[in-house]
Design an enzyme around this catalytic site. Structure first.
Site, mmCIF file in Angstrom:
data_model
loop_
_atom_site.group_PDB
_atom_site.id
_atom_site.type_symbol
_atom_site.label_atom_id
_atom_site.label_comp_id
_atom_site.label_asym_id
_atom_site.label_seq_id
_atom_site.Cartn_x
_atom_site.Cartn_y
_atom_site.Cartn_z
ATOM 1 N N ASP A 66 -4.079 43.803 29.876
ATOM 2 C CA ASP A 66 -3.396 44.192 31.107
ATOM 3 C C ASP A 66 -2.133 43.375 31.342
ATOM 4 O O ASP A 66 -1.850 42.428 30.608
ATOM 5 C CB ASP A 66 -4.354 44.075 32.310
ATOM 6 C CG ASP A 66 -5.121 42.749 32.332
ATOM 7 O OD1 ASP A 66 -4.785 41.840 31.549
ATOM 8 O OD2 ASP A 66 -6.058 42.636 33.130
ATOM 9 N N ASP A 135 -14.795 40.520 41.956
ATOM 10 C CA ASP A 135 -15.157 41.837 42.498
ATOM 11 C C ASP A 135 -15.690 42.770 41.407
ATOM 12 O O ASP A 135 -15.856 43.965 41.630
ATOM 13 C CB ASP A 135 -13.963 42.474 43.232
ATOM 14 C CG ASP A 135 -12.787 42.787 42.302
ATOM 15 O OD1 ASP A 135 -12.883 42.508 41.078
ATOM 16 O OD2 ASP A 135 -11.774 43.321 42.786
ATOM 17 N N HIS A 137 -14.241 43.426 38.439
ATOM 18 C CA HIS A 137 -13.279 44.133 37.580
ATOM 19 C C HIS A 137 -13.309 43.594 36.149
ATOM 20 O O HIS A 137 -13.626 42.428 35.923
ATOM 21 C CB HIS A 137 -11.861 44.136 38.162
ATOM 22 C CG HIS A 137 -11.129 42.843 38.156
ATOM 23 N ND1 HIS A 137 -10.584 42.281 39.291
ATOM 24 C CD2 HIS A 137 -10.795 41.991 37.154
ATOM 25 C CE1 HIS A 137 -9.963 41.155 38.984
ATOM 26 N NE2 HIS A 137 -10.080 40.958 37.703
ATOM 27 N N GLU A 142 -10.155 47.850 38.949
ATOM 28 C CA GLU A 142 -10.761 47.476 40.222
ATOM 29 C C GLU A 142 -11.865 48.471 40.588
ATOM 30 O O GLU A 142 -11.967 49.551 39.986
ATOM 31 C CB GLU A 142 -9.674 47.451 41.313
ATOM 32 C CG GLU A 142 -8.570 46.425 41.072
ATOM 33 C CD GLU A 142 -8.998 44.979 41.328
ATOM 34 O OE1 GLU A 142 -10.195 44.658 41.209
ATOM 35 O OE2 GLU A 142 -8.103 44.162 41.647
HETATM 36 C C1 GLP Z 1 -7.816 38.522 36.021
HETATM 37 C C2 GLP Z 1 -7.592 39.374 34.740
HETATM 38 C C3 GLP Z 1 -8.901 39.714 34.106
HETATM 39 C C4 GLP Z 1 -9.774 38.495 34.171
HETATM 40 C C5 GLP Z 1 -10.214 38.230 35.588
HETATM 41 C C6 GLP Z 1 -10.922 36.913 35.797
HETATM 42 O O1 GLP Z 1 -7.149 38.962 37.099
HETATM 43 N N1 GLP Z 1 -6.820 40.536 34.871
HETATM 44 O O2 GLP Z 1 -8.683 40.155 32.781
HETATM 45 O O3 GLP Z 1 -10.931 38.679 33.411
HETATM 46 O O4 GLP Z 1 -9.153 38.441 36.470
HETATM 47 O O5 GLP Z 1 -10.039 35.831 35.792
HETATM 48 P P1 GLP Z 1 -10.495 34.358 35.458
HETATM 49 O O6 GLP Z 1 -10.935 34.386 34.040
HETATM 50 O O7 GLP Z 1 -9.285 33.516 35.655
HETATM 51 O O8 GLP Z 1 -11.613 34.035 36.375
#
Ligand code: GLP
Length: 259
Positions: A66, A135, A137, A142
């Site tokens: 992404d 949440d 995702h 989302e």
């Molecule tokens: C981000 C990314 C995701 C990631 C998630 C968790 O916004 N787009 O790919 O897995 O949120 O983030 P983190 O690993 O920093 O907790």
């Protein structure tokens, strides 16, 4: 269902998954890896250089999940910059072989389609790394994302914007839109490896692994995948009903099965 592996800490998870990635690269030097951003995959990336020593990495290919929309690609927190800093540079990969969705406003209307075409031309992702948002995702899919969705523009939830504000000077600087591989895109990868660490992920992990399959918790889509592995620490596992069974299963897993 997914295989759940409960490890003592993030470093152990990084070692386990990096071993598997190194095995894939040895077997298929032009393997297509599915890369993730955020803090979660960092222990994997940190464990890789030691395991990849002496291997020719010049043909390794990669696709990120992404990207933010409308953020200058040169911004240090654009996922293009993050992938360059955390993956391409430390491992010495060929930047031309590592793609990130194009979040620039110019051309955004066809950026999703272009990315899908590039994924298709590459033959698809072999191993897809995934984190999970609080949440639920995955990528930036989302709640409400279709299980059939492909790479497209999405609106971030306020929860995600506030979770990600730590990477920016203020929450006002966090973009409101993103371009993300869809759940349908992610489900096409050969092997899904979802990682999660810490208490803040426990509820999302429990929902994803043991809850109903629902678009309201996008990570529950992994239950539909024939080869999904969930590697989590004790804190992230704290909401699981069947944790003892998962430990028993992994401890007694035949060596030949691999991850
Ligand atoms: C981000 C990314 C995701 C990631 C998630 C968790 O916004 N787009 O790919 O897995 O949120 O983030 P983190 O690993 O920093 O907790």
């Amino acid at each position: 269902m997914a295989e759940i592996v409960i490890v003592p800490d993030a470093a152990a998870a990084g070692a386990l998954v990096a071993d598997e990635i190194a095995r894939l690269i040895r077997r298929t030097p032009d393997v297509v890896l599915g890369l993730a951003t955020g803090s979660t995959p960092v222990p994997v990336y940190e464990a890789l250089p030691e395991r990849l020593q002496g291997l020719d990495l010049s043909s390794v290919r990669g696709f990120a999940l992404d990207e933010y929309v409308g953020l200058d690609p040169a911004h240090p927190e654009s996922y293009r910059s993050v992938i360059a800093r955390e993956v391409i540079e430390p491992l010495g990969l060929d930047p031309a072989r590592i793609r990130v969705p194009d979040g620039r406003l110019q051309g955004i209307q066809h950026a999703g389609e272009d990315y899908e075409a590039a994924l298709g031309a590459a033959g698809g992702v072999e191993l897809q790394l995934l984190g999970i948002g609080t949440d639920g995702h995955i990528g930036f899919n989302e709640p409400g994302s279709s299980f059939a969705s492909l790479t497209r523009v999405k609106t971030l939830t306020e929860q995600t914007r506030s979770d990600n504000a730590r990477f920016f000077d203020s929450i006002d600087d966090v973009p409101r839109h993103c371009i993300t591989q869809g759940l349908g895109t992610i489900l096409r990868a050969g092997h899904l490896v979802l990682l999660a660490f810490g208490d803040s992920k426990a509820e999302a992990v429990a929902g994803a692994v043991e809850g109903p399959v629902t678009a309201s918790l996008p990570a529950s889509a992994i239950q539909l995948h024939p080869h999904a592995t969930v590697v989590i620490d004790e804190e992230a596992a704290s909401g699981l009903r069947f944790a003892d069974y998962y430990r028993y299963t992994f401890d007694n897993k035949p060596e030949w099965q691999g991850l």
